[in-house]
Design a protein around this motif. Structure first.
Motif, PDB file in Angstrom:
ATOM      1  N   ALA A 176       0.899  -1.209  -0.111  1.00 47.38           N
ATOM      2  CA  ALA A 176      -0.138  -0.105  -0.207  1.00 47.38           C
ATOM      3  C   ALA A 176       0.909   1.188   0.093  1.00 47.38           C
ATOM      4  CB  ALA A 176      -0.999   0.110   1.057  1.00 47.38           C
ATOM      5  N   PHE A 177       0.326   2.372  -0.752  1.00 50.69           N
ATOM      6  CA  PHE A 177       0.869   3.415  -0.693  1.00 50.69           C
ATOM      7  C   PHE A 177       0.031   4.451   0.074  1.00 50.69           C
ATOM      8  CE2 PHE A 177       3.185   1.200  -3.779  1.00 50.69           C
ATOM      9  CZ  PHE A 177       4.506   1.661  -3.812  1.00 50.69           C
ATOM     10  N   VAL A 178       0.286   5.588   0.878  1.00 52.28           N
ATOM     11  CA  VAL A 178      -0.622   6.597   1.443  1.00 52.28           C
ATOM     12  C   VAL A 178      -0.021   7.904   1.086  1.00 52.28           C
ATOM     13  CG1 VAL A 178      -1.831   7.298   3.248  1.00 52.28           C
ATOM     14  CG2 VAL A 178      -1.157   5.056   3.163  1.00 52.28           C
ATOM     15  N   GLY A 179      -0.741   8.767   0.660  1.00 46.34           N
ATOM     16  CA  GLY A 179      -0.080  10.119   0.182  1.00 46.34           C
ATOM     17  C   GLY A 179      -1.138  11.113   0.065  1.00 46.34           C
ATOM     18  N   ASP A 180      -0.738  12.353  -0.475  1.00 44.92           N
ATOM     19  CA  ASP A 180      -1.822  13.255  -0.603  1.00 44.92           C
ATOM     20  C   ASP A 180      -1.478  14.082  -2.071  1.00 44.92           C
ATOM     21  OD1 ASP A 180      -0.254  16.441  -0.405  1.00 44.92           O
ATOM     22  OD2 ASP A 180       0.965  14.740   0.371  1.00 44.92           O
ATOM     23  N   ASN A 181      -0.764  13.592  -2.754  1.00 45.84           N
ATOM     24  CA  ASN A 181      -0.619  13.938  -4.107  1.00 45.84           C
ATOM     25  C   ASN A 181      -0.383  12.654  -4.980  1.00 45.84           C
ATOM     26  OD1 ASN A 181       0.681  16.955  -4.996  1.00 45.84           O
ATOM     27  ND2 ASN A 181       0.551  16.651  -2.963  1.00 45.84           N
ATOM     28  N   VAL A 182      -0.842  13.062  -6.362  1.00 51.59           N
ATOM     29  CA  VAL A 182      -0.655  11.847  -7.389  1.00 51.59           C
ATOM     30  C   VAL A 182       0.573  11.227  -7.485  1.00 51.59           C
ATOM     31  CG1 VAL A 182      -2.758  12.993  -8.579  1.00 51.59           C
ATOM     32  CG2 VAL A 182      -0.590  13.520  -9.198  1.00 51.59           C
ATOM     33  N   ALA A 208      -5.899  21.065  -1.477  1.00 55.57           N
ATOM     34  CA  ALA A 208      -5.002  21.454  -2.897  1.00 55.57           C
ATOM     35  C   ALA A 208      -4.095  22.595  -2.143  1.00 55.57           C
ATOM     36  CB  ALA A 208      -5.977  21.962  -3.878  1.00 55.57           C
ATOM     37  N   MET A 209      -3.319  22.456  -1.084  1.00 57.84           N
ATOM     38  CA  MET A 209      -2.427  23.372  -0.451  1.00 57.84           C
ATOM     39  C   MET A 209      -1.285  23.332  -1.498  1.00 57.84           C
ATOM     40  SD  MET A 209      -2.644  23.891   3.630  1.00 57.84           S
ATOM     41  CE  MET A 209      -2.293  22.172   3.900  1.00 57.84           C
ATOM     42  N   TYR A 210      -0.813  22.082  -1.897  1.00 59.42           N
ATOM     43  CA  TYR A 210       0.407  22.071  -2.626  1.00 59.42           C
ATOM     44  C   TYR A 210       0.207  20.693  -3.568  1.00 59.42           C
ATOM     45  CZ  TYR A 210       2.044  23.783   2.172  1.00 59.42           C
ATOM     46  OH  TYR A 210       1.971  24.356   3.259  1.00 59.42           O
ATOM     47  N   GLY A 211       1.048  21.117  -4.770  1.00 62.15           N
ATOM     48  CA  GLY A 211       1.211  20.167  -5.627  1.00 62.15           C
ATOM     49  C   GLY A 211      -0.021  19.700  -6.506  1.00 62.15           C
ATOM     50  N   ALA A 212      -0.149  18.490  -6.992  1.00 60.30           N
ATOM     51  CA  ALA A 212      -1.395  17.693  -7.762  1.00 60.30           C
ATOM     52  C   ALA A 212      -1.891  16.931  -6.735  1.00 60.30           C
ATOM     53  CB  ALA A 212      -0.697  17.223  -8.996  1.00 60.30           C
ATOM     54  N   PRO A 213      -2.988  17.462  -5.996  1.00 58.38           N
ATOM     55  CA  PRO A 213      -3.753  16.549  -5.067  1.00 58.38           C
ATOM     56  C   PRO A 213      -4.425  15.388  -5.566  1.00 58.38           C
ATOM     57  CG  PRO A 213      -4.965  18.416  -5.494  1.00 58.38           C
ATOM     58  CD  PRO A 213      -3.537  18.684  -6.240  1.00 58.38           C
ATOM     59  N   CYS A 214      -4.348  14.513  -4.823  1.00 61.40           N
ATOM     60  CA  CYS A 214      -4.733  12.998  -5.410  1.00 61.40           C
ATOM     61  C   CYS A 214      -6.441  13.026  -5.136  1.00 61.40           C
ATOM     62  CB  CYS A 214      -4.148  11.874  -4.504  1.00 61.40           C
ATOM     63  SG  CYS A 214      -4.297  11.808  -2.944  1.00 61.40           S
ATOM     64  N   ALA A 215      -7.104  14.094  -4.251  1.00 59.96           N
ATOM     65  CA  ALA A 215      -8.573  14.080  -3.936  1.00 59.96           C
ATOM     66  C   ALA A 215      -9.223  14.611  -5.497  1.00 59.96           C
ATOM     67  CB  ALA A 215      -9.005  14.743  -2.864  1.00 59.96           C
ATOM     68  N   VAL A 247     -12.064  16.017  -5.676  1.00 54.77           N
ATOM     69  CA  VAL A 247     -12.337  17.403  -5.636  1.00 54.77           C
ATOM     70  C   VAL A 247     -11.597  17.780  -4.235  1.00 54.77           C
ATOM     71  CG1 VAL A 247     -14.585  18.735  -5.199  1.00 54.77           C
ATOM     72  CG2 VAL A 247     -14.695  16.825  -6.856  1.00 54.77           C
ATOM     73  N   PRO A 248     -10.746  18.267  -4.373  1.00 53.17           N
ATOM     74  CA  PRO A 248      -9.928  18.765  -2.979  1.00 53.17           C
ATOM     75  C   PRO A 248     -10.711  19.862  -1.984  1.00 53.17           C
ATOM     76  CG  PRO A 248      -8.535  18.778  -4.998  1.00 53.17           C
ATOM     77  CD  PRO A 248      -9.874  18.730  -5.474  1.00 53.17           C
ATOM     78  N   GLY A 249     -10.642  19.372  -1.012  1.00 50.24           N
ATOM     79  CA  GLY A 249     -11.502  20.402  -0.119  1.00 50.24           C
ATOM     80  C   GLY A 249     -12.478  19.766   0.779  1.00 50.24           C
ATOM     81  N   PRO A 250     -13.430  20.452   1.295  1.00 44.41           N
ATOM     82  CA  PRO A 250     -14.645  19.959   2.148  1.00 44.41           C
ATOM     83  C   PRO A 250     -15.408  19.080   1.182  1.00 44.41           C
ATOM     84  CG  PRO A 250     -14.486  22.404   2.728  1.00 44.41           C
ATOM     85  CD  PRO A 250     -13.408  21.821   1.470  1.00 44.41           C
ATOM     86  N   GLY A 251     -16.044  18.009   2.049  1.00 41.26           N
ATOM     87  CA  GLY A 251     -16.908  17.163   1.204  1.00 41.26           C
ATOM     88  C   GLY A 251     -16.365  15.831   0.475  1.00 41.26           C
ATOM     89  N   ARG A 252     -15.486  15.062   1.235  1.00 38.21           N
ATOM     90  CA  ARG A 252     -14.964  13.858   0.695  1.00 38.21           C
ATOM     91  C   ARG A 252     -16.039  13.031   0.121  1.00 38.21           C
ATOM     92  NH1 ARG A 252     -13.529   8.825   3.220  1.00 38.21           N
ATOM     93  NH2 ARG A 252     -12.164   7.750   2.278  1.00 38.21           N
TER      94      ARG A 252
END
Length: 233
Positions: free
Chosen positions: A194-200, A219-226, A228-233
Motif C-alpha cells: 500500500a501507498f499513502v499520500g496526498d499527491n498523485v 489543494a494546498m500543494y502540488g497535484a492533489p490526489c483527491a 475534488v480537493p477540500g470539504p466534502g470527501r
C-alpha cells in the motif's frame, strides 16, 4: 516653553493606538485544514480504511513480509501553519522559507497517522517514508517525528529524502529501493502492499498489486490526489 510643546507632541504620539492588523482571508483549502472542520474526520477515515486493508493483507500473508510506503508532508506531518505564515504576508512557497520551517520542527501530526503506523506494526508490517524533503532537512525531520512520538526503529525503518535540486521529484526510483533497504536491515522478501499520500505522485506511475490511500490536503500543494480537493470527501 518650546521644549515643553515638543515633549507634549511626543507624549501624545505615544498614546495613539496602532491600527489593528487586518485579518487575512486564507485560501479555502488552508482555512479548511486550519479549522479542522471535517478535515480531521476525513483524514482519520482514510487511515481507518487503510488499517482495515493492511490487517486483511496480514491475515493472508504466508512467509514473506509486507510494508506500507507513506509520504510525509500533509500525509503524516501537517504543515498548515507554514502555509498560513506565507499567506499572511502574501508570499508564495520558497525553498528558503520551507527550509527555515523544517528546521523549527514544528509540524504536527495528521489525524490518524500515528494510530495507523502502530496498526501496521501490530499486524506484522513495516512502514517506510518516501518524501520530497531534501537531505539537508532529514535530521530536523526525524527530530520532528520523534517529538511527535513517531520513532525510527519502532514506528518506521526507512526514510528516503532527495538531494535538492539535482534529484528528481518523481519518487518511483526511491519507491523501488524500499524492499532492498528493509532487506539490508534484516527484513528480507518484503512486498509493498500500500501507498499513502496526498499527491498523485505519492504512488508509482505504473499500476501494481497494491492499494493507494489518498489524504485530502485541500489543494494546498502540488497535484492533489483527491478528485475534488477540500470539504466534502
Amino acid at each position: 516653553m518650546r521644549v515643553l510643546a515638543v515633549a507634549l507632541v511626543f507624549a501624545l504620539a505615544g498614546c495613539v493606538t496602532a491600527p489593528a492588523p487586518q485579518a487575512v482571508e486564507l485560501s479555502p483549502g488552508v482555512a479548511w485544514v486550519v479549522a479542522e472542520d471535517g478535515w480531521a474526520d476525513e483524514a482519520e477515515a482514510v487511515f481507518a480504511e487503510a488499517t482495515v486493508y493492511v490487517q486483511a493483507i496480514a491475515a493472508q500473508q504466508t512467509g514473506s513480509g509486507w510494508a506500507v510506503v507513506l509520504d510525509l508532508d500533509e500525509t503524516v506531518l501537517n504543515n498548515v501553519q507554514y502555509q498560513v505564515s506565507r499567506e499572511r504576508i502574501s508570499a508564495p512557497y520558497t525553498p528558503e522559507s520551507w527550509y527555515a520551517w523544517t528546521q523549527q520542527a514544528r509540524a504536527t501530526l495528521v489525524p490518524g497517522a500515528a494510530e495507523f503506523l502502530k496498526a501496521v506494526y501490530a499486524a506484522g508490517g513495516h512502514a517506510a517514508f518516501v518524501t520530497n524533503r531534501n537531505d539537508k532537512e532529514q535530521l530536523a525531520t526525524e527530530n520532528n517525528l520523534a517529538a511527535l512520538g513517531v520513532r525510527r526503529g519502532v514506528d518506521f525503518h526507512v526514510l528516503l529524502t532527495r538531494t535538492y535540486p539535482t534529484a528528481r521529484g518523481e519518487k518511483d526510483e526511491r519507491f523501488a529501493l524500499v524492499p532492498a533497504m528493509l532487506a539490508a536491515q534484516g527484513f528480507p522478501d518484503v512486498e509493498v502492499v500500500a501507498f499513502v499520500g496526498d499527491n498523485v505522485g505519492d504512488k508509482p506511475a505504473e499500476p501494481g498489486d497494491w492499494q493507494f490511500f489518498c489524504i485530502d490536503q485541500g489543494a494546498m500543494y502540488g497535484a492533489p490526489c483527491a478528485a475534488v480537493p477540500g470539504p466534502g470527501r
